[in-house]
Write a protein that holds these residues in place. Structure first.
Motif, PDB file in Angstrom:
ATOM      1  N   LEU A   1       0.829  -1.211   0.000  1.00 24.13           N
ATOM      2  CA  LEU A   1       0.000   0.000   0.000  1.00 24.13           C
ATOM      3  C   LEU A   1       0.853   1.247   0.000  1.00 24.13           C
ATOM      4  CD1 LEU A   1      -2.725  -0.895   2.603  1.00 24.13           C
ATOM      5  CD2 LEU A   1      -2.950  -0.800   0.131  1.00 24.13           C
ATOM      6  N   CYS A   2       2.016   1.082   0.544  1.00 19.88           N
ATOM      7  CA  CYS A   2       2.822   2.269   0.746  1.00 19.88           C
ATOM      8  C   CYS A   2       4.217   2.002   0.227  1.00 19.88           C
ATOM      9  CB  CYS A   2       2.843   2.597   2.236  1.00 19.88           C
ATOM     10  SG  CYS A   2       3.507   4.194   2.550  1.00 19.88           S
ATOM     11  N   LYS A   3       4.710   2.915  -0.585  1.00 19.74           N
ATOM     12  CA  LYS A   3       6.034   2.697  -1.166  1.00 19.74           C
ATOM     13  C   LYS A   3       7.124   2.934  -0.117  1.00 19.74           C
ATOM     14  CE  LYS A   3       4.683   2.038  -5.479  1.00 19.74           C
ATOM     15  NZ  LYS A   3       3.368   1.510  -4.991  1.00 19.74           N
ATOM     16  N   ILE A   4       6.893   3.934   0.699  1.00 20.11           N
ATOM     17  CA  ILE A   4       7.880   4.200   1.741  1.00 20.11           C
ATOM     18  C   ILE A   4       7.791   3.084   2.762  1.00 20.11           C
ATOM     19  CG2 ILE A   4       8.761   6.044   3.235  1.00 20.11           C
ATOM     20  CD1 ILE A   4       6.226   7.615   1.983  1.00 20.11           C
ATOM     21  N   HIS A   5       8.920   2.744   3.340  1.00 16.27           N
ATOM     22  CA  HIS A   5       8.865   1.671   4.316  1.00 16.27           C
ATOM     23  C   HIS A   5       8.298   2.177   5.624  1.00 16.27           C
ATOM     24  CE1 HIS A   5       9.768  -2.077   6.228  1.00 16.27           C
ATOM     25  NE2 HIS A   5      10.302  -1.398   7.231  1.00 16.27           N
ATOM     26  N   ASN A   6       7.025   1.964   5.751  1.00 18.35           N
ATOM     27  CA  ASN A   6       6.378   2.285   7.014  1.00 18.35           C
ATOM     28  C   ASN A   6       5.891   0.985   7.599  1.00 18.35           C
ATOM     29  OD1 ASN A   6       6.590   4.952   7.548  1.00 18.35           O
ATOM     30  ND2 ASN A   6       4.643   5.521   6.615  1.00 18.35           N
ATOM     31  N   GLN A   7       6.188   0.799   8.845  1.00 22.15           N
ATOM     32  CA  GLN A   7       5.737  -0.446   9.445  1.00 22.15           C
ATOM     33  C   GLN A   7       4.228  -0.463   9.598  1.00 22.15           C
ATOM     34  OE1 GLN A   7       7.919  -1.080  13.055  1.00 22.15           O
ATOM     35  NE2 GLN A   7       8.251  -3.185  12.373  1.00 22.15           N
ATOM     36  N   VAL A   8       3.675  -1.624   9.312  1.00 22.91           N
ATOM     37  CA  VAL A   8       2.241  -1.775   9.558  1.00 22.91           C
ATOM     38  C   VAL A   8       2.053  -1.931  11.059  1.00 22.91           C
ATOM     39  CG1 VAL A   8       0.270  -3.274   9.218  1.00 22.91           C
ATOM     40  CG2 VAL A   8       1.802  -2.783   7.312  1.00 22.91           C
ATOM     41  N   THR A   9       1.263  -1.082  11.640  1.00 23.89           N
ATOM     42  CA  THR A   9       1.102  -1.141  13.088  1.00 23.89           C
ATOM     43  C   THR A   9      -0.272  -1.648  13.501  1.00 23.89           C
ATOM     44  OG1 THR A   9       0.495   1.178  12.999  1.00 23.89           O
ATOM     45  CG2 THR A   9       2.763   0.680  13.602  1.00 23.89           C
ATOM     46  N   ALA A  10      -1.247  -1.577  12.605  1.00 25.69           N
ATOM     47  CA  ALA A  10      -2.581  -2.050  12.970  1.00 25.69           C
ATOM     48  C   ALA A  10      -3.360  -2.347  11.699  1.00 25.69           C
ATOM     49  CB  ALA A  10      -3.318  -1.008  13.803  1.00 25.69           C
ATOM     50  N   ALA A  11      -4.354  -3.231  11.837  1.00 22.14           N
ATOM     51  CA  ALA A  11      -5.234  -3.500  10.700  1.00 22.14           C
ATOM     52  C   ALA A  11      -6.541  -4.056  11.243  1.00 22.14           C
ATOM     53  CB  ALA A  11      -4.598  -4.499   9.743  1.00 22.14           C
ATOM     54  N   ASN A  12      -7.598  -3.803  10.502  1.00 22.65           N
ATOM     55  CA  ASN A  12      -8.866  -4.426  10.878  1.00 22.65           C
ATOM     56  C   ASN A  12      -9.779  -4.489   9.658  1.00 22.65           C
ATOM     57  OD1 ASN A  12     -10.740  -5.652  12.515  1.00 22.65           O
ATOM     58  ND2 ASN A  12     -10.455  -4.179  14.183  1.00 22.65           N
ATOM     59  N   TRP A  13     -10.757  -5.367   9.772  1.00 25.81           N
ATOM     60  CA  TRP A  13     -11.630  -5.667   8.633  1.00 25.81           C
ATOM     61  C   TRP A  13     -13.005  -5.146   8.974  1.00 25.81           C
ATOM     62  CZ3 TRP A  13     -10.832 -10.910   5.752  1.00 25.81           C
ATOM     63  CH2 TRP A  13     -11.570 -10.893   4.548  1.00 25.81           C
ATOM     64  N   SER A  14     -13.552  -4.327   8.085  1.00 27.62           N
ATOM     65  CA  SER A  14     -14.847  -3.734   8.381  1.00 27.62           C
ATOM     66  C   SER A  14     -15.956  -4.746   8.205  1.00 27.62           C
ATOM     67  CB  SER A  14     -15.091  -2.547   7.457  1.00 27.62           C
ATOM     68  OG  SER A  14     -16.445  -2.169   7.531  1.00 27.62           O
ATOM     69  N   PRO A  15     -16.875  -4.857   9.156  1.00 22.85           N
ATOM     70  CA  PRO A  15     -17.999  -5.788   9.010  1.00 22.85           C
ATOM     71  C   PRO A  15     -19.071  -5.224   8.065  1.00 22.85           C
ATOM     72  CG  PRO A  15     -18.171  -4.627  11.095  1.00 22.85           C
ATOM     73  CD  PRO A  15     -16.899  -4.165  10.447  1.00 22.85           C
ATOM     74  N   HIS A  16     -18.922  -3.989   7.640  1.00 22.57           N
ATOM     75  CA  HIS A  16     -19.940  -3.363   6.799  1.00 22.57           C
ATOM     76  C   HIS A  16     -19.543  -3.428   5.333  1.00 22.57           C
ATOM     77  CE1 HIS A  16     -21.449  -1.976  10.610  1.00 22.57           C
ATOM     78  NE2 HIS A  16     -20.289  -1.378  10.863  1.00 22.57           N
ATOM     79  N   HIS A  17     -20.386  -2.843   4.482  1.00 28.10           N
ATOM     80  CA  HIS A  17     -20.106  -2.711   3.053  1.00 28.10           C
ATOM     81  C   HIS A  17     -19.769  -4.065   2.430  1.00 28.10           C
ATOM     82  CE1 HIS A  17     -19.977   1.479   4.122  1.00 28.10           C
ATOM     83  NE2 HIS A  17     -18.988   1.236   4.950  1.00 28.10           N
ATOM     84  N   GLY A  18     -20.530  -5.102   2.787  1.00 26.28           N
ATOM     85  CA  GLY A  18     -20.289  -6.423   2.202  1.00 26.28           C
ATOM     86  C   GLY A  18     -18.940  -6.983   2.569  1.00 26.28           C
ATOM     87  N   THR A  19     -18.434  -6.618   3.697  1.00 24.72           N
ATOM     88  CA  THR A  19     -17.115  -7.036   4.193  1.00 24.72           C
ATOM     89  C   THR A  19     -16.041  -6.956   3.108  1.00 24.72           C
ATOM     90  OG1 THR A  19     -17.453  -9.390   3.749  1.00 24.72           O
ATOM     91  CG2 THR A  19     -18.120  -8.562   5.913  1.00 24.72           C
ATOM     92  N   ASN A  20     -16.039  -5.823   2.433  1.00 24.19           N
ATOM     93  CA  ASN A  20     -15.032  -5.646   1.391  1.00 24.19           C
ATOM     94  C   ASN A  20     -13.938  -4.660   1.779  1.00 24.19           C
ATOM     95  OD1 ASN A  20     -15.727  -7.356  -0.792  1.00 24.19           O
ATOM     96  ND2 ASN A  20     -17.583  -6.112  -1.067  1.00 24.19           N
ATOM     97  N   GLN A  21     -14.085  -4.071   2.941  1.00 22.12           N
ATOM     98  CA  GLN A  21     -13.127  -3.017   3.270  1.00 22.12           C
ATOM     99  C   GLN A  21     -12.215  -3.437   4.408  1.00 22.12           C
ATOM    100  OE1 GLN A  21     -15.201   0.645   3.978  1.00 22.12           O
ATOM    101  NE2 GLN A  21     -16.107   0.659   1.930  1.00 22.12           N
ATOM    102  N   VAL A  22     -10.930  -3.178   4.175  1.00 19.79           N
ATOM    103  CA  VAL A  22      -9.936  -3.479   5.198  1.00 19.79           C
ATOM    104  C   VAL A  22      -9.153  -2.204   5.481  1.00 19.79           C
ATOM    105  CG1 VAL A  22      -7.769  -4.688   5.615  1.00 19.79           C
ATOM    106  CG2 VAL A  22      -9.729  -5.935   4.706  1.00 19.79           C
ATOM    107  N   ALA A  23      -8.978  -1.920   6.757  1.00 19.22           N
ATOM    108  CA  ALA A  23      -8.216  -0.728   7.137  1.00 19.22           C
ATOM    109  C   ALA A  23      -6.842  -1.166   7.607  1.00 19.22           C
ATOM    110  CB  ALA A  23      -8.925   0.018   8.260  1.00 19.22           C
ATOM    111  N   VAL A  24      -5.829  -0.463   7.114  1.00 18.79           N
ATOM    112  CA  VAL A  24      -4.458  -0.783   7.501  1.00 18.79           C
ATOM    113  C   VAL A  24      -3.810   0.515   7.999  1.00 18.79           C
ATOM    114  CG1 VAL A  24      -2.222  -1.624   6.736  1.00 18.79           C
ATOM    115  CG2 VAL A  24      -4.309  -2.587   5.772  1.00 18.79           C
TER     116      VAL A  24
END
Lengths: 747, 379
Positions: free
Chosen positions: B175-198
């Motif tokens: 998602l990100c070209k710069i090396h940023n550590q992924v610190t959190a993620a979650n999956w939205s139960p809405h919108h047909g469970t198509n959305q993921v937040a990182v």
């Protein structure tokens, strides 16, 4: 002629001449040798010549003298001849005159005779004319009478023409002159015509006068004139008074309209206000006064009922004028309140106040127009001044926030910022003191001074603006992103807030109390106690301090976190030195310490231990550390050690309450920072050298951190926890010899 | 507000990960993954019986190393996924089948407490040798898909069939070209469970799994001034989510207007490691932080429950009047019984008033929300 005789003769002549011409003789001995001089001595001259000159010169001189003498001789001859000639001519003339006078005498005698003859004739004529003269006097009397009659007959025409020429006063004068005659001889057939004509014209005249009376644009002088003429023509004073009132009402209303649509052109508000008030006084107020004065002049005997209408009208006008003045003044003065415009405003209001009082006296009214007006304006101005002050402060704070230079020394900045803040409020207060100046008439009113000082200056300006300032200060630290304020500025502002809390607010209040006649420390009258404001500032300073701790520790933790993330702790090489980031962190902490020390007192140590005991304590920690390093990996089973350690160390309180003293501030930063370090350590896995590096770092921190805090135990327990966490997260927990660690750290 | 004493359960191991056993809908049961480099790790299944006030446990050894995340399957009580770090010091994700597991509604005490359970690895979610897994997510509603986010912010979608077959169906570009550590993620139960937040440090991106390489649907730059540690979607209101981070703040966002959070709570003194909405009463939000505190926050103004509007009108007079006032936003209770950093907190799936929190030392606390609060929400 002997030479001597000639000489004497000559001298005599000269004397005469010089006497005649007023030349006083000069006794000039030097001029003995001047041939033309008065004192010329021929012998001496000759002697001198003979002695001094050669023969040839002598001869030459002689010849020269001879030539001169000859020429003088001939000149003299001519003169003598001429004079003689004249004398002969004069003798002839005198003789001629003698013969002429003789004939003249004869003629004079003849004249005397003629004159006496004329006198006799004249006497006879005058006696003859005596009768005629009496007749002429009679005739001239008759002529006068006829002229009067002629005036009467001409009266209608004259009246008409003077009415046409609008020379009403002349017309009235004529009419008044002849009115009595006409009345007396009105029944005479020849006069009745004249009378009716006159009546007719006078009716027109009256109509004209009324017209003039009613017309709006006439000056009050003209008005007065027409009114007096009308009353001379026998108009009823009541109806006139009524009409007068109606007319003046219209005129005053026009003034009011003009004033309410008054627009200023000037850019100087103070002067614009003065100009507007000038206009108010000169138009509406002046006209109202003039109307009353004119009324009193025209109708000196007016009944109370007549004048009541007028006074009601005037009161109504002033009732409406005051709000107009208020709105306009407030509009013109604008939102920038400074000393100059306040002075002008007060001067203007004062002028209006005095004029209004004068009018009020004329009206014999006891309404509080001007005091209500001035109180209202004062309130509006105070509110604006407060708003202004808050705006200025906001700008000032934003300015500092935007242009903050991190090299600024906190101590100086505090003084500077406080100075600037105080300066603004001082300026506002100075501007407002204009309202209670000694020369200001309306501020002599005790009621006004009290309301103004207590309600407006103290409450509306002082208390409100300080409350807002405290909110502004705390809000400044809430801003994030672009508007983020520098941590040092936040620290500085926390000190500013404390200073306001401790003494600045109090001293400002004392100043206000002194300048605005409030009894010192006065609390009654529903005034907000100063302690409420002080509490706000205390709260603000607390918020700011916490924010400062957050910002500073945020930077430090970020540094530590980045440094932890950027290294592979499993495979890192053997530590040779303390990591630069740790040194950097220490530098930053010491900077925080020095900044805080500039602004805050040391603060008290939690348990004040003497130096020696600290040393022993220190060494005991060292022993504990060395005992660690002797433990092998197998014995270092985490949970047991961890739990035992937990039993002895108290729970670290990270809660944000920061005391306003240096120790507490620095300690809070250190705590958050080390806790962040701990969290970072727990996210990593360490190799042998990784843990040794952490050991070195912790030892180094321990060496230097104690001096910043008054609670070493806490620092030690945090550092221990970091190290023990690192040990737990280590695959091969072999610690360094303490001696080596010391060596590395001291390098 | 009266506080009920928490139930304390000690693990003897360090632990970071905790979740409810979602497949179990009647018993209050939590799963804890231990994190130890030296001893054998395990999944502890802890059951709390409200009536007897007893805690029972059952242990499933976890041979693949220390556990950094424990994620129970949303429906199946015996399926669990972990993110773990083994001998090779590489973060990987594995899905296990736990056995034995009591049938729904049966107590864990019915199992033989002297024996150990077993974790049977069903699938290892390996992408390639270099990639490390940062986050593991079950599809929120039916759990037939899994997302793993690698540390370089690559999203991988896996199909998880009923019979336990796992198949990689998608992997995205980072998602990100710069090396940023992924610190959190979650999956939205809405919108047909198509959305993921990182969350990558301070930035948050939400992507649609159907067009994952076309950039994010929306993102929040610098949502927190320090790294985001966790985020959670409001289970009942589709546009609301909460984030927490190292700045000690819990922020609530309306994703339709991301210029500023709708609510910003700064109730922790140190990093906030987890934030969780209560599924049934989404005004109740838990947050756990390394200040050793668990904070129960009310976000009533953002709740899906119309508290104080529809319900209080008719009942205002007849019930006890002390708790009738509408719940305000803010801290309800701060629990300070932990001694060390609290990294994880979880609401029970069986009882909406019970939650557990886990601190680093391995101490598990089981709390119930204050009774008065429960009453004020229910009646």
């Amino acid at each position: 002629m002997s030479k001597e005789a000639t000489d004497n003769d000559k001298r005599k002549r000269n004397n005469l001449l010089s006497q005649y011409y007023g030349i006083t003789e000069e006794k000039d001995v030097e001029n003995l040798f001047d041939v033309d001089g008065k004192h010329f001595n021929a012998d001496a001259y000759v002697d001198k010549l003979v002695q001094e000159t050669s023969l040839k010169q002598l001869i030459d001189k002689e010849q020269e003298l001879v030539r001169e003498i000859q020429s003088l001789d001939s000149e003299m001859q001519t003169l003598v001849y001429e004079n003689y000639n004249k004398f002969i001519l004069a003798t002839d003339t005198i003789r001629q005159m003698k013969s002429d006078f003789k004939t003249m005498e004869d003629e004079m005698e003849k004249l005397v005779q003629d004159m006496s003859q004329i006198a006799t004739f004249a006497n006879s004529i005058s006696s003859n004319l005596q009768d005629r003269r009496q007749q002429i006097t009679k005739l001239s009397n008759i002529h006068e009478l006829l002229k009067n009659l002629q005036f009467l007959f001409d009266l209608p025409t004259k009246l008409k023409s003077s009415v046409e020429e609008k020379n009403y006063s002349l017309a009235v004068k004529y009419y008044a002159k002849s009115e009595q005659v006409l009345k007396d001889f009105g029944d005479h057939p020849s006069f009745s015509g004249i009378q009716s004509d006159c009546q007719e014209i006078v009716t027109t005249l009256r109509k004209c006068l009324k017209d003039q009376f009613v017309r709006a644009e006439v000056t009050s002088h003209e008005l007065e004139e027409s009114a007096s003429l009308l009353s001379k023509l026998g108009e009823s004073s009541t109806s006139l008074a009524l009409e007068f009132t109606v007319i003046n009402k219209g005129r005053l209303e026009k003034d009011l309209d003009d004033l309410s649509t008054y627009t200023t052109s000037g850019e100087n508000n103070g002067e614009a206000v003065l100009a507007f008030i000038e206009k108010c006084c000169n138009t509406a107020l002046n006209n109202a006064a003039l109307t009353i004065a004119t009324f009193n002049n025209i109708f000196p005997l007016a009944s109370a009922k007549d004048s009541e209408g007028l006074i009601d009208m005037a009161v109504d006008v002033i009732n409406r004028l005051c709000p107009i003045v208020k709105t306009k003044v407030v509009e013109i003065i604008g939102f920038e309140i400074n000393e100059g415009c306040c002075l002008s405003l007060v001067a203007a209001l004062d002028k209006f106040h005095r004029r209004l009082l004068a009018v009020q006296r004329l009206l014999m009214s006891d309404k509080q127009w001007s005091s209500i007006l001035i109180t209202d304006v004062a309130q509006i101005i105070s509110n604006r001044a407060a708003e202004n002050l808050v705006v200025k402060w906001t700008e000032e704070l934003q300015g500092w926030r935007d242009s903050w230079n991190n090299d600024n020394q906190p101590h100086g900045s505090v003084k500077f910022i406080e100075g600037a803040l105080i300066e603004h409020i001082h300026r506002t207060l100075v501007a407002l003191t204009a309202f209670v100046g000694n020369h200001v008439t309306f501020s002599q009113d005790y009621q006004f001074r009290q309301t103004f000082g207590r309600r407006h200056v103290r409450e509306d300006v002082f208390i409100m603006s300080l409350k807002k300032l405290s909110i502004m200060l705390s809000n400044l630290c809430n801003a994030t992103g672009k508007d983020n304020a520098s941590p040092t500025l936040i620290l500085v502002l926390s000190r500013v807030a404390i200073d306001f809390n401790q003494n600045l607010a109090q001293s400002l209040l004392s100043l206000i109390e002194e300048q605005f006649d409030i009894p010192a420390g006065f609390q009654g009258d529903n005034l907000t106690p100063l302690s409420a404001v002080a509490a706000d500032f205390k709260q603000a300073s607390q918020t700011l301090l916490q924010r400062y701790v957050q910002s500073e520790s945020h930077v430090l933790v970020q540094m530590i976190r980045k440094s932890m993330d950027s290294r592979d702790w499993l495979t890192t090489s053997e530590p040779r030195s303390v990591r630069p980031v740790i040194k950097r962190v220490l530098e930053e902490i010491s900077r925080v310490d020095s900044h805080a020390a500039q602004l805050y007192e040391e603060g008290s140590r939690k348990d004040r231990s003497s130096d020696s005991s600290r040393r022993t304590h220190h060494s005991s920690r060292m022993q504990q550390k060395s005992s660690w390093s002797s433990l092998g990996p197998s014995q270092l089973d985490s949970s047991l050690l961890n739990n035992i350690q937990k039993l002895f160390s108290e729970r670290i309180d990270l809660s944000g309450t920061v005391e306003p003293n240096k120790g507490s501030v620095v300690m809070a930063v250190i705590k958050i920072c080390l806790k962040g370090f701990l969290e970072c350590v727990r996210l990593k896995t360490f190799g042998k050298y990784g843990i040794q590096q952490i050991q070195v770092d912790c030892y180094y921190l321990q060496l230097f951190l104690w001096r910043f805090t008054f609670d070493e135990n806490l620092v030690h327990s945090l550092l221990d926890e970091i190290l023990s966490s690192a040990v737990q997260r280590c695959l091969e927990p072999v610690l360094m010899e303490p001696g080596v660690v010391e060596l590395i750290c001291e390098r | 507000m009266e506080e009920e004493a928490p139930i304390i359960y000690g693990l003897d191991f360090q632990a970071r990960s905790l979740c409810a056993q979602y497949g179990e809908t009647e018993m209050v049961r939590f799963l804890i993954g231990t994190q130890s480099l030296k001893s054998e790790n395990s999944i502890h299944c802890v059951e709390y019986d409200e009536e007897s006030v007893l805690v029972s446990k059952f242990v499933y050894p976890h041979p693949l190393g220390e556990i950094w995340q424990t994620n129970a399957h949303p429906n199946q009580a015996d399926i669990i996924g972990t993110v773990h770090k083994g001998q090779n010091q590489k973060m990987s994700a594995t899905i296990y089948k736990m056995s034995p597991v009591p049938t729904n509604g049966q107590s864990i005490d019915t199992l033989d407490s002297t024996s150990h359970g077993q974790l049977e690895a069903i699938a290892s979610l390996e992408i390639s040798d270099e990639k490390e897994v940062a986050k593991f997510l079950w599809q929120p509603n039916d759990g037939n898909k899994v997302v793993t986010v690698s540390t370089d912010s690559q999203i991988n979608l896996w199909d998880f069939g009923n019979e336990g077959k796992v198949q990689n169906s998608l992997h995205s570009d980072p998602l990100c070209k710069i090396h940023n550590q992924v610190t959190a993620a979650n999956w939205s139960p809405h919108h047909g469970t198509n959305q993921v937040a990182v969350a990558m440090e301070t930035n948050l991106q939400v992507v649609d799994l159907r067009s994952v390489n076309k950039g994010s649907i929306y993102n929040i730059e610098n949502a927190h001034i320090e790294p985001i540690r966790d985020l959670d979607f409001n289970p009942n209101r589709q546009y609301y989510m909460a984030t927490c981070g190292d700045d000690g703040c819990v922020k609530f966002w309306d994703v339709r207007n991301l210029s500023s959070p709708v609510l910003n709570r700064h109730d922790h003194y140190h990093w906030v490691w987890q934030v969780r909405f209560n599924v049934f009463h989404d005004q109740l939000v838990l947050s756990a932080g390394s200040d050793a505190r668990v904070v129960l926050t009310s976000a009533a103004s953002l709740s899906s429950e119309p508290f104080g509007k529809l319900m209080s009108d008719d009942k205002d007079n007849d019930d006890d009047e002390d708790v009738r006032s509408p719940l305000a936003d803010g801290v309800i209770t701060a629990y300070e019984e932990h001694e060390d950093s609290v990294y994880s907190v979880a609401w029970s799936s069986a009882d909406s008033w019970t939650f557990a929190s886990l601190s680093y030392g391995g101490r598990l606390l089981i709390h119930r929300v204050p009774r008065s609060l429960k009453h004020s929400i229910l009646f």
